[in-house]
Design a protein around this motif. Structure first.
Motif, mmCIF file in Angstrom:
data_model
loop_
_atom_site.group_PDB
_atom_site.id
_atom_site.type_symbol
_atom_site.label_atom_id
_atom_site.label_comp_id
_atom_site.label_asym_id
_atom_site.label_seq_id
_atom_site.Cartn_x
_atom_site.Cartn_y
_atom_site.Cartn_z
ATOM 1 N N GLY A 233 121.996 -50.677 -27.946
ATOM 2 C CA GLY A 233 121.016 -50.469 -29.019
ATOM 3 C C GLY A 233 121.559 -49.672 -30.184
ATOM 4 O O GLY A 233 120.815 -48.901 -30.807
ATOM 5 N N VAL A 234 122.849 -49.834 -30.497
ATOM 6 C CA VAL A 234 123.457 -49.112 -31.619
ATOM 7 C C VAL A 234 124.099 -50.115 -32.573
ATOM 8 O O VAL A 234 124.329 -51.273 -32.212
ATOM 9 N N LYS A 235 124.401 -49.653 -33.788
ATOM 10 C CA LYS A 235 125.066 -50.492 -34.779
ATOM 11 C C LYS A 235 126.578 -50.496 -34.535
ATOM 12 O O LYS A 235 127.118 -49.622 -33.851
ATOM 13 N N GLU B 153 131.031 -42.065 -32.153
ATOM 14 C CA GLU B 153 131.211 -41.839 -30.717
ATOM 15 C C GLU B 153 130.034 -41.045 -30.148
ATOM 16 O O GLU B 153 129.576 -41.313 -29.026
ATOM 17 N N ASP B 154 129.527 -40.100 -30.916
ATOM 18 C CA ASP B 154 128.407 -39.284 -30.442
ATOM 19 C C ASP B 154 127.141 -40.127 -30.312
ATOM 20 O O ASP B 154 126.373 -39.970 -29.350
ATOM 21 N N GLU B 155 126.910 -41.038 -31.262
ATOM 22 C CA GLU B 155 125.731 -41.911 -31.191
ATOM 23 C C GLU B 155 125.806 -42.849 -29.986
ATOM 24 O O GLU B 155 124.800 -43.106 -29.310
ATOM 25 N N ILE B 156 126.999 -43.360 -29.710
ATOM 26 C CA ILE B 156 127.179 -44.226 -28.543
ATOM 27 C C ILE B 156 126.930 -43.454 -27.249
ATOM 28 O O ILE B 156 126.269 -43.933 -26.329
ATOM 29 N N LYS B 157 127.431 -42.230 -27.192
ATOM 30 C CA LYS B 157 127.249 -41.413 -25.993
ATOM 31 C C LYS B 157 125.776 -41.080 -25.772
ATOM 32 O O LYS B 157 125.265 -41.168 -24.648
ATOM 33 N N LYS B 158 125.050 -40.734 -26.851
ATOM 34 C CA LYS B 158 123.630 -40.412 -26.719
ATOM 35 C C LYS B 158 122.826 -41.638 -26.280
ATOM 36 O O LYS B 158 121.928 -41.535 -25.435
ATOM 37 N N ALA B 159 123.147 -42.791 -26.863
ATOM 38 C CA ALA B 159 122.426 -44.018 -26.489
ATOM 39 C C ALA B 159 122.663 -44.365 -25.030
ATOM 40 O O ALA B 159 121.737 -44.761 -24.302
ATOM 41 N N TYR B 160 123.916 -44.206 -24.578
ATOM 42 C CA TYR B 160 124.234 -44.507 -23.179
ATOM 43 C C TYR B 160 123.482 -43.566 -22.235
ATOM 44 O O TYR B 160 122.905 -44.007 -21.231
#
Length: 377
Positions: free
Chosen positions: A10-12, A17-24
């Motif tokens: 659910g990310v662009k 890297e921080d956004e990917i980690k939070k989404a995961y």
């Protein structure tokens, strides 16, 4: 497929890297099997999310994935070291089949006549998932319990610690594939990569095998695990113990252990949907006619319910919140009591006389008259 893993998290595509980690982390908590016992759909979603993070959370893998099918096969549905496979593992999401894997290798040959991913190390092979059963009685299933299981499995060799090499030695880089694990086969304009025949795709060879495991890195062992069975499980519920499956060869990660519950039925309570139970309760003819208060079983002891005057055979009475725990921690279900009129088979002369007197007092009342009228008879 170029943005399939980004959609899974659910990310662009330009997410940090921080956004990917939070989404995961958010999705992993939402779909974790421990929070969704017995929910196969949530389990598969958890695998997809984990696999997507394995790629996008690693800068090198993410760069390769973004590059498309000509770089290792990620963009064509393959995430393995040979351009084949599936980034979601066994039973995972976006599979492209064997064509996607082969096409990735072919494109790799077009853009890289040398074949393969220069300098890349083959991914460690994951161990097999295992399955076993635990047997519970009805009370244990309703209340939840902890139970032990013993599982025979391939476990990491204690002598070589999974490397497969004898103590004091180490695996060496395969001289044929130079550690890449693949063997490019040039076929005219195309170059198709196959597992290296000398090292079997591991990228390493063992010159002095471990005397205990004979170079496999694993030995047959029996392991005992404690399984936390959540309250309210049904027969056939699968509980996942992450990392408790077989060890992968030569230090590869462990698979998972799936424990299936086998629940002995209750002689009193029948399981319905999501925490609701049903009990068949016999009542006498006088109780059905006159009504009254009767004692009925609950999960822990008894309670009383009212029988309305003129109760019919099969009528339902209910005690709310007295059933089994609902799924996903949503409280408890109800207990439904199906009231069935107990008609005695053998009557004394006195009892039969009383029945005859009751029939006479009803002045020939026919309970089927309305039914026949509706039927037009």
């Amino acid at each position: 497929m170029a943005d399939e893993l980004y959609k899974t998290l659910g990310v662009k595509k330009d997410a940090s890297e921080d956004e990917i980690k939070k989404a995961y982390r958010k999705l992993a908590r939402q779909y974790h099997p421990d929070r969704n016992p017995g929910d196969n759909e949530a389990e598969e979603k958890f695998k997809e999310v984990s696999a997507a993070h394995d790629v996008l959370g690693d800068p090198e893998k993410r760069k390769e994935y973004d590059a498309g099918p000509s770089f290792g096969g990620f963009g064509a549905g393959g995430a393995g070291p040979f351009g084949g496979g599936n980034p979601f593992g066994q039973g995972g999401g976006a599979q492209s089949g064997s064509f996607g894997a082969d096409f990735g290798d072919i494109l790799g040959g077009i853009f890289n006549r040398g074949g393969g991913r220069s300098g890349a190390r083959p991914a460690a092979v994951r161990g097999r998932d295992l399955e076993t059963e635990v047997h519970l009685n009805f009370d244990q299933a309703i209340a939840g319990t902890q139970i032990s299981v013993t599982v025979p499995k391939q476990e990491r060799c204690e002598t070589c610690h999974g490397s497969g090499a004898a103590p004091g030695t180490s695996p060496v880089t395969c001289p044929r594939c130079e550690g890449r694990g693949i063997d490019p086969q040039n076929q005219g304009f195309f170059s198709i990569s196959q597992p290296c025949p000398q090292c079997g795709g591991s990228g390493e060879i063992i010159e002095t095998p471990c005397p205990t495991c004979k170079g496999s890195g694993t030995t047959q062992q029996s392991k005992r695990y404690k399984v936390n069975v959540p309250a309210g499980v049904k027969d056939g519920t699968r509980i996942r113990l992450a990392g408790k499956g077989e060890a992968g060869p030569r230090g590869g990660p462990n698979g998972d252990l799936y424990v299936t519950t086998k629940v002995t039925p209750s002689p009193v309570f029948r399981r319905l949907d999501d925490g609701n139970l049903e009990v068949t309760v016999p009542i006498s003819i006088p109780e059905a006619v006159n009504g009254g208060t009767i004692e009925v079983p609950v999960l822990h002891g008894t309670k009383k319910i009212k029988v309305a005057p003129g109760t019919k055979h099969g009528a339902i009475s209910r005690l709310r919140g007295e059933g089994a725990p609902k799924s996903k921690g949503k409280g408890k279900g109800d207990i439904r009591y199906r009231l069935e009129i107990d008609v005695p088979k053998d009557l004394t002369d006195e009892q039969r006389k009383a029945v005859d007197e009751l029939a006479a007092s009803l002045n020939g009342h026919d309970p089927r008259a309305d039914l026949l009228r509706k039927a037009g008879v």
